[in-house]
Design an enzyme around this catalytic site. Structure first.
Site, PDB file in Angstrom:
ATOM      1  N   SER A  10      40.364  48.948  55.536  1.00  0.00           N
ATOM      2  CA  SER A  10      39.161  48.157  55.310  1.00  0.00           C
ATOM      3  C   SER A  10      38.769  47.472  56.612  1.00  0.00           C
ATOM      4  CB  SER A  10      39.424  47.104  54.231  1.00  0.00           C
ATOM      5  OG  SER A  10      38.471  46.070  54.345  1.00  0.00           O
ATOM      6  N   HIS A  35      37.080  51.954  54.568  1.00  0.00           N
ATOM      7  CA  HIS A  35      36.603  51.141  53.450  1.00  0.00           C
ATOM      8  C   HIS A  35      35.695  50.046  54.011  1.00  0.00           C
ATOM      9  CE1 HIS A  35      37.171  49.317  49.413  1.00  0.00           C
ATOM     10  NE2 HIS A  35      37.175  48.148  50.040  1.00  0.00           N
ATOM     11  N   ASP A  37      33.473  46.732  53.002  1.00  0.00           N
ATOM     12  CA  ASP A  37      33.329  45.709  51.968  1.00  0.00           C
ATOM     13  C   ASP A  37      31.974  45.024  52.088  1.00  0.00           C
ATOM     14  OD1 ASP A  37      35.847  45.718  50.519  1.00  0.00           O
ATOM     15  OD2 ASP A  37      36.759  45.103  52.418  1.00  0.00           O
ATOM     16  N   MET A  39      29.503  42.282  50.612  1.00  0.00           N
ATOM     17  CA  MET A  39      29.552  41.059  49.784  1.00  0.00           C
ATOM     18  C   MET A  39      28.230  40.314  49.907  1.00  0.00           C
ATOM     19  SD  MET A  39      33.349  39.703  50.713  1.00  0.00           S
ATOM     20  CE  MET A  39      34.734  40.848  50.885  1.00  0.00           C
ATOM     21  N   HIS A  68      32.417  49.595  49.158  1.00  0.00           N
ATOM     22  CA  HIS A  68      32.794  48.774  48.009  1.00  0.00           C
ATOM     23  C   HIS A  68      31.746  47.668  47.853  1.00  0.00           C
ATOM     24  CE1 HIS A  68      36.181  45.906  46.324  1.00  0.00           C
ATOM     25  NE2 HIS A  68      35.248  46.159  45.433  1.00  0.00           N
ATOM     26  N   MET A  70      30.475  44.535  46.398  1.00  0.00           N
ATOM     27  CA  MET A  70      30.777  43.306  45.652  1.00  0.00           C
ATOM     28  C   MET A  70      29.493  42.481  45.621  1.00  0.00           C
ATOM     29  SD  MET A  70      34.505  42.803  47.316  1.00  0.00           S
ATOM     30  CE  MET A  70      34.024  43.868  48.654  1.00  0.00           C
ATOM     31  N   MET A 139      41.300  45.783  41.770  1.00  0.00           N
ATOM     32  CA  MET A 139      41.408  44.676  42.724  1.00  0.00           C
ATOM     33  C   MET A 139      42.708  43.917  42.457  1.00  0.00           C
ATOM     34  SD  MET A 139      38.790  44.544  44.798  1.00  0.00           S
ATOM     35  CE  MET A 139      39.535  43.142  45.600  1.00  0.00           C
ATOM     36  N   ASP A 176      43.252  47.636  45.938  1.00  0.00           N
ATOM     37  CA  ASP A 176      42.614  46.914  47.040  1.00  0.00           C
ATOM     38  C   ASP A 176      42.934  45.430  46.922  1.00  0.00           C
ATOM     39  OD1 ASP A 176      40.906  46.098  49.071  1.00  0.00           O
ATOM     40  OD2 ASP A 176      39.054  46.508  47.961  1.00  0.00           O
TER      41      ASP A 176
HETATM   42  C1  DX5 Z   1      38.513  41.902  49.242  1.00  0.00           C
HETATM   43  C2  DX5 Z   1      38.080  43.252  49.744  1.00  0.00           C
HETATM   44  C3  DX5 Z   1      39.230  44.004  50.313  1.00  0.00           C
HETATM   45  C4  DX5 Z   1      39.815  43.318  51.524  1.00  0.00           C
HETATM   46  C5  DX5 Z   1      41.271  43.637  51.592  1.00  0.00           C
HETATM   47  O1  DX5 Z   1      37.521  41.302  48.512  1.00  0.00           O
HETATM   48  O2  DX5 Z   1      37.526  44.042  48.724  1.00  0.00           O
HETATM   49  O3  DX5 Z   1      38.877  45.349  50.615  1.00  0.00           O
HETATM   50  O4  DX5 Z   1      39.188  43.741  52.716  1.00  0.00           O
HETATM   51  O5  DX5 Z   1      41.856  42.848  52.573  1.00  0.00           O
HETATM   52  P1  DX5 Z   1      43.440  42.675  52.647  1.00  0.00           P
HETATM   53  O6  DX5 Z   1      44.024  44.041  52.708  1.00  0.00           O
HETATM   54  O7  DX5 Z   1      43.665  41.862  53.885  1.00  0.00           O
HETATM   55  O8  DX5 Z   1      43.819  41.942  51.403  1.00  0.00           O
HETATM   56 ZN    ZN Z   2      37.330  46.223  49.189  1.00  0.00          ZN
END
Ligand code: DX5
Ligand code: ZN
Length: 224
Positions: A10, A35, A37, A39, A68, A70, A139, A176
């Site tokens: 990620s 990956h 993320d 948000m 991903h 969110m 998650m 994840d």
């Molecule tokens: C969290 C994300 C993850 C995050 C994981 O909300 O969806 O993908 O980047 O980070 P680590 O591996 O550091 O927990």
């Molecule tokens: Zn993620």
């Protein structure tokens, strides 16, 4: 049957002043996907990246991009992520009142469709949309940040894995949040076949290569 393990670093923990170099380093060290993320500051408290960064990653690597979302109302942004070059697009069950339709639309745009579950959301909430899922993302932190504390949700992973064994789904099972060499083995033994990790790879004190290889080595000894 032996399952193929996919590692999807990620980029949330990458150094964005040199993102291209970091992607290359991870790719050389054996990353399978990347990956990304996304948000929105509403569904999760943090605000990160959008199609623009996906498009930049698309130019920097040939590996599949696993995006991903969110975000609330993800159905309005599916096409921009497809156009930016996403290969896998995962939405959250909690943000999709019309999950069946949203997954169908993702596929119709030429991407693989993923559905993600927050730690508090049971696997059973996906039982009626399984044929529409190419990936189910469990998650193991409350989403919003990298570097969170891993929540062991092994029973949820086992439930999904049992559905796969029963032929109810062909979806990849991704985990994840807080994934590291300390827990990767139990996660894969429970049935996951995609490991997503940010800090364990990009923040490893000995560098990206060691981070990625230690993660892979921690599960490589699992019998099929
Ligand atoms: C969290 C994300 C993850 C995050 C994981 O909300 O969806 O993908 O980047 O980070 P680590 O591996 O550091 O927990
Ligand atoms: Zn993620």
């Amino acid at each position: 049957m032996a399952r193929t393990l996919t590692i999807s670093p990620s980029i949330l923990s990458a150094d964005f002043t040199r993102l291209g170099d970091q992607l290359r380093e991870a790719e050389d060290a054996g990353a399978d996907w990347f990956h990304i993320d996304v948000m929105d500051g509403h569904f999760v408290p943090n605000l990160t990246m959008g199609p623009f960064i996906v498009e930049a990653c698309r130019r920097a690597t040939r590996l599949p991009l696993d995006v991903h979302l969110m975000i609330e109302a993800p159905e309005h942004l599916l096409r921009p992520f497809a156009d930016a070059g996403a290969d896998w697009l995962t939405v959250h069950q909690e943000t999709c009142p019309h999950l069946h339709r949203t997954l169908e639309t993702i596929r119709s745009l030429g991407m693989k469709a993923g559905a993600s579950l927050n730690p508090g959301t049971p696997a059973a909430t996906l039982s009626d949309v399984l044929p529409g899922c190419d990936l189910i993302l469990v998650m193991t932190v409350d989403p919003g940040y990298s570097g969170g504390k891993y929540i062991p949700l092994l029973d949820k992973i086992r439930t999904l894995s049992a559905w796969r064994d029963q032929g109810r789904t062909g979806a990849r099972i991704a985990v994840d949040g807080g994934v590291s060499p300390a827990n990767a083995r139990e996660i894969v033994q429970a049935g996951a076949d995609v490991l997503i990790a940010a800090s364990a790879i990009f923040k490893h004190p000995e560098g990206i290569r060691t981070g990625l290889q230690s993660l892979r080595a921690s599960v490589d000894r699992i019998p099929a």
